[in-house]
Design a protein around this motif. Structure first.
Motif, mmCIF file in Angstrom:
data_model
loop_
_atom_site.group_PDB
_atom_site.id
_atom_site.type_symbol
_atom_site.label_atom_id
_atom_site.label_comp_id
_atom_site.label_asym_id
_atom_site.label_seq_id
_atom_site.Cartn_x
_atom_site.Cartn_y
_atom_site.Cartn_z
ATOM 1 N N GLY A 1 0.941 -1.251 -0.025
ATOM 2 C CA GLY A 1 0.085 0.006 -0.029
ATOM 3 C C GLY A 1 1.034 1.216 -0.181
ATOM 4 N N ARG A 2 0.220 2.342 -0.028
ATOM 5 C CA ARG A 2 0.878 3.717 -0.182
ATOM 6 C C ARG A 2 0.069 4.901 0.316
ATOM 7 N NH1 ARG A 2 2.533 4.755 -6.067
ATOM 8 N NH2 ARG A 2 3.561 2.613 -5.757
ATOM 9 N N MET A 3 0.636 6.026 0.682
ATOM 10 C CA MET A 3 -0.296 7.063 1.048
ATOM 11 C C MET A 3 0.122 8.265 -0.025
ATOM 12 S SD MET A 3 0.444 6.858 5.182
ATOM 13 C CE MET A 3 -1.214 7.803 5.768
ATOM 14 N N ALA A 4 -0.773 9.106 -0.013
ATOM 15 C CA ALA A 4 -0.724 10.275 -1.073
ATOM 16 C C ALA A 4 -1.252 11.527 -0.384
ATOM 17 C CB ALA A 4 -1.387 10.183 -2.361
ATOM 18 N N ALA A 5 -0.624 12.581 -0.734
ATOM 19 C CA ALA A 5 -1.175 14.015 -0.194
ATOM 20 C C ALA A 5 -1.695 14.660 -1.243
ATOM 21 C CB ALA A 5 0.074 14.707 0.190
ATOM 22 N N VAL A 6 -2.804 15.162 -1.045
ATOM 23 C CA VAL A 6 -3.833 15.947 -1.697
ATOM 24 C C VAL A 6 -3.864 17.201 -1.307
ATOM 25 C CG1 VAL A 6 -5.946 16.108 -3.099
ATOM 26 C CG2 VAL A 6 -4.965 14.028 -2.481
ATOM 27 N N MET A 7 -3.568 18.436 -2.137
ATOM 28 C CA MET A 7 -3.378 19.754 -1.755
ATOM 29 C C MET A 7 -4.601 20.672 -2.632
ATOM 30 S SD MET A 7 -0.673 18.718 -0.481
ATOM 31 C CE MET A 7 0.884 18.838 -1.409
ATOM 32 N N GLY A 8 -5.238 21.407 -1.961
ATOM 33 C CA GLY A 8 -6.135 22.279 -2.724
ATOM 34 C C GLY A 8 -7.631 21.824 -3.004
ATOM 35 N N LEU A 9 -8.054 20.711 -2.482
ATOM 36 C CA LEU A 9 -9.288 20.367 -2.545
ATOM 37 C C LEU A 9 -9.569 20.218 -0.943
ATOM 38 C CD1 LEU A 9 -8.910 17.380 -5.106
ATOM 39 C CD2 LEU A 9 -9.828 19.833 -5.454
ATOM 40 N N ASP A 10 -10.742 20.489 -0.668
ATOM 41 C CA ASP A 10 -11.389 20.327 0.695
ATOM 42 C C ASP A 10 -11.818 18.789 1.165
ATOM 43 O OD1 ASP A 10 -14.310 19.661 -0.212
ATOM 44 O OD2 ASP A 10 -14.505 21.544 -0.554
ATOM 45 N N LEU A 11 -12.068 18.673 2.219
ATOM 46 C CA LEU A 11 -12.135 17.237 2.676
ATOM 47 C C LEU A 11 -13.322 16.466 2.109
ATOM 48 C CD1 LEU A 11 -11.358 14.952 4.874
ATOM 49 C CD2 LEU A 11 -12.696 16.227 6.386
ATOM 50 N N ARG A 12 -14.475 17.226 1.915
ATOM 51 C CA ARG A 12 -15.477 16.608 1.532
ATOM 52 C C ARG A 12 -15.338 16.026 -0.003
ATOM 53 N NH1 ARG A 12 -21.470 19.014 2.464
ATOM 54 N NH2 ARG A 12 -20.603 18.448 4.638
ATOM 55 N N THR A 13 -14.650 16.718 -0.714
ATOM 56 C CA THR A 13 -14.328 16.424 -2.165
ATOM 57 C C THR A 13 -13.320 15.281 -2.434
ATOM 58 O OG1 THR A 13 -14.455 18.682 -2.945
ATOM 59 C CG2 THR A 13 -13.268 17.036 -4.156
ATOM 60 N N VAL A 14 -12.426 15.371 -1.309
ATOM 61 C CA VAL A 14 -11.445 14.009 -1.102
ATOM 62 C C VAL A 14 -12.063 12.757 -1.074
ATOM 63 C CG1 VAL A 14 -9.357 13.184 -0.462
ATOM 64 C CG2 VAL A 14 -9.457 15.605 -1.120
ATOM 65 N N GLU A 15 -13.040 12.939 0.000
ATOM 66 C CA GLU A 15 -13.880 11.976 0.471
ATOM 67 C C GLU A 15 -14.574 11.360 -0.674
ATOM 68 O OE1 GLU A 15 -14.596 12.514 5.413
ATOM 69 O OE2 GLU A 15 -15.868 13.785 3.778
ATOM 70 N N GLY A 16 -15.389 12.204 -1.435
ATOM 71 C CA GLY A 16 -15.955 11.760 -2.631
ATOM 72 C C GLY A 16 -15.007 10.977 -3.587
ATOM 73 N N LEU A 17 -14.080 11.436 -3.710
ATOM 74 C CA LEU A 17 -13.068 10.820 -4.614
ATOM 75 C C LEU A 17 -12.591 9.540 -4.200
ATOM 76 C CD1 LEU A 17 -10.703 13.964 -5.808
ATOM 77 C CD2 LEU A 17 -12.664 13.145 -7.061
ATOM 78 N N CYS A 18 -12.365 9.232 -2.983
ATOM 79 C CA CYS A 18 -12.301 8.017 -2.529
ATOM 80 C C CYS A 18 -13.297 6.998 -2.578
ATOM 81 C CB CYS A 18 -11.715 8.101 -0.833
ATOM 82 S SG CYS A 18 -10.222 8.853 -0.559
ATOM 83 N N ALA A 19 -14.496 7.486 -2.451
ATOM 84 C CA ALA A 19 -15.703 6.615 -2.486
ATOM 85 C C ALA A 19 -15.638 6.239 -3.922
ATOM 86 C CB ALA A 19 -16.851 7.376 -2.212
ATOM 87 N N ALA A 20 -15.711 7.328 -4.936
ATOM 88 C CA ALA A 20 -15.649 7.008 -6.359
ATOM 89 C C ALA A 20 -14.461 5.485 -6.781
ATOM 90 C CB ALA A 20 -15.396 8.043 -7.208
ATOM 91 N N GLN B 1 -10.887 -1.649 -4.622
ATOM 92 C CA GLN B 1 -9.732 -1.629 -3.677
ATOM 93 C C GLN B 1 -9.936 -0.499 -2.779
ATOM 94 O OE1 GLN B 1 -5.998 -1.451 -5.827
ATOM 95 N NE2 GLN B 1 -6.016 -3.656 -6.506
ATOM 96 N N VAL B 2 -9.046 -0.676 -1.646
ATOM 97 C CA VAL B 2 -9.273 0.286 -0.693
ATOM 98 C C VAL B 2 -8.165 1.377 -0.672
ATOM 99 C CG1 VAL B 2 -8.472 0.449 1.924
ATOM 100 C CG2 VAL B 2 -9.350 -1.551 1.354
ATOM 101 N N VAL B 3 -9.143 2.497 -0.589
ATOM 102 C CA VAL B 3 -8.382 3.883 -0.419
ATOM 103 C C VAL B 3 -9.348 4.804 0.395
ATOM 104 C CG1 VAL B 3 -9.583 4.928 -2.769
ATOM 105 C CG2 VAL B 3 -7.284 6.064 -1.772
ATOM 106 N N GLU B 4 -8.869 5.439 1.282
ATOM 107 C CA GLU B 4 -9.461 6.196 2.612
ATOM 108 C C GLU B 4 -8.758 7.456 2.781
ATOM 109 O OE1 GLU B 4 -10.921 1.817 4.458
ATOM 110 O OE2 GLU B 4 -9.262 2.976 5.490
ATOM 111 N N VAL B 5 -9.447 8.321 3.395
ATOM 112 C CA VAL B 5 -8.844 9.628 4.043
ATOM 113 C C VAL B 5 -8.084 8.841 5.217
ATOM 114 C CG1 VAL B 5 -9.270 11.438 5.205
ATOM 115 C CG2 VAL B 5 -10.466 11.143 3.103
ATOM 116 N N ALA B 6 -6.753 9.322 5.423
ATOM 117 C CA ALA B 6 -5.918 8.860 6.553
ATOM 118 C C ALA B 6 -5.791 10.272 7.419
ATOM 119 C CB ALA B 6 -4.717 8.434 6.231
#
Length: 325
Positions: free
Chosen positions: A130-149, A156-161
């Motif tokens: 596995g790995r982790m990634a940083a996302v800048m410039g988007l709010d939390l709700r948007t990133v949560e939505g992208l993870c769900a999509a 596969q698993v990808v979640e807000v950490a």
């Protein structure tokens, strides 16, 4: 009375040479912490902190005890010179140093736990890369939505950490899903989206297989009720008992770091100053963006420790020669 919150950094704050200036200025730290830590863990942790190599220091199994040791040594200097926290918090791994500051944990027990924690977390990656990634410039709700999509499309698993600040979110999961999330975030307008150099998918459900073994270690460790308030980044709320501390540390393995909420809570408690205690200065930068009205200071080297003492203890003269026993 000045209200000072101590915050303690997590993985990613390590650097070769960390703590060496502390021992030069405050020699008692060598026998009080560094030599005992080497003996306790049976490895040259002091040498690793001061000399590297960097790639070994970046190994999760070594990084976590190394950062804790540096943070606890820095804490000792502050406390001996009259700078004490009114409340404390820690980012992920940093929560263990915060518990030492709150007299919940003996520093030796904290060191044992984070050594085991680092080894277990690194081992997860051997079973499920596995790995982790940083996302800048988007709010939390948007990133949560992208993870769900991405989860729905890939299976596969990808979640807000980590919810690090208003426009910085870290995701964690299986390598392919995280790569897809990076692509999706860039398409959604992220200013930056990049993989992080960490050893495992921390703070995700992929950590569940090691939760039982780590919980057993927690239950064998002596915890006390906090002597000063501790804001847990697992809940962004105070933990008030030893039992509650054990529960949050267990949940921390798979749960997200709610740093934006935690710092907002610190500021809401009337904090006058935030002091990042330990190596690095990323955490204080996050605090400034979350709570810009609260001055945030660092202790990432000897000079900055001295400045913190002068500011918060009203020290006079050469602070480097203050009481060391």
């Amino acid at each position: 009375m000045t209200t000072t919150a101590f915050v303690f950094p997590g993985q990613g704050s390590q650097r070769v040479g960390m703590g060496r200036e502390l021992v030069t200025r405050w020699p008692h730290l060598l026998d009080a912490y560094y030599r005992p830590a080497d003996e306790l863990l049976g490895l040259p942790l002091s040498e690793l902190c001061w000399e590297g190599p960097a790639d070994t220091l970046a190994d999760t199994a070594f990084t976590q005890p190394a950062i804790l040791l540096t943070s606890v040594a820095t804490l000792d200097v502050l406390l001996r010179n009259g700078v004490r926290p009114t409340l404390v918090a820690g980012h992920s791994l940093g929560e263990y140093a915060a518990l030492v500051a709150a007299e919940v944990l003996d520093w030796r027990d904290a060191l044992r736990l984070v050594r085991l924690r680092g080894r277990l977390m690194a081992a997860v990656n051997e079973r499920v890369p596995g790995r982790m990634a940083a996302v800048m410039g988007l709010d939390l709700r948007t990133v949560e939505g992208l993870c769900a999509a991405v989860r729905e499309l890939s299976g596969q698993v990808v979640e807000v950490a980590n919810d690090n600040e208003f426009a910085q979110t870290v995701v964690s999961g299986q390598a392919e899903a995280v790569d897809e999330l990076i692509t999706a975030a860039r398409a959604a307008g992220a200013t930056r989206a990049l993989a992080l150099k960490v050893g495992a998918p921390f703070h995700s459900s992929l950590m569940a297989p090691v939760e039982e073994e780590f919980t057993e270690a927690l239950l064998r460790t002596e915890f006390r009720d906090p002597a000063v308030p501790v804001i847990s980044a697992v809940t962004a709320a105070p933990v008030t008992s030893a039992a509650e501390v054990v529960d949050t540390l267990r949940r921390q393995l798979t749960g997200r770091v709610r740093w934006t909420e935690s710092v907002t809570r610190l500021a809401g408690e009337g904090t006058d100053h935030i002091l990042e205690v330990g190596p690095g200065k990323v955490l204080s930068g996050l605090c400034r963006r979350i709570a810009p009205d609260v001055p945030a200071h660092t202790t990432h080297d000897g000079d900055h420790v001295v400045r913190a003492l002068e500011l918060l203890a009203g020290a006079e003269g050469p602070v480097g020669s203050v009481t060391t026993v």
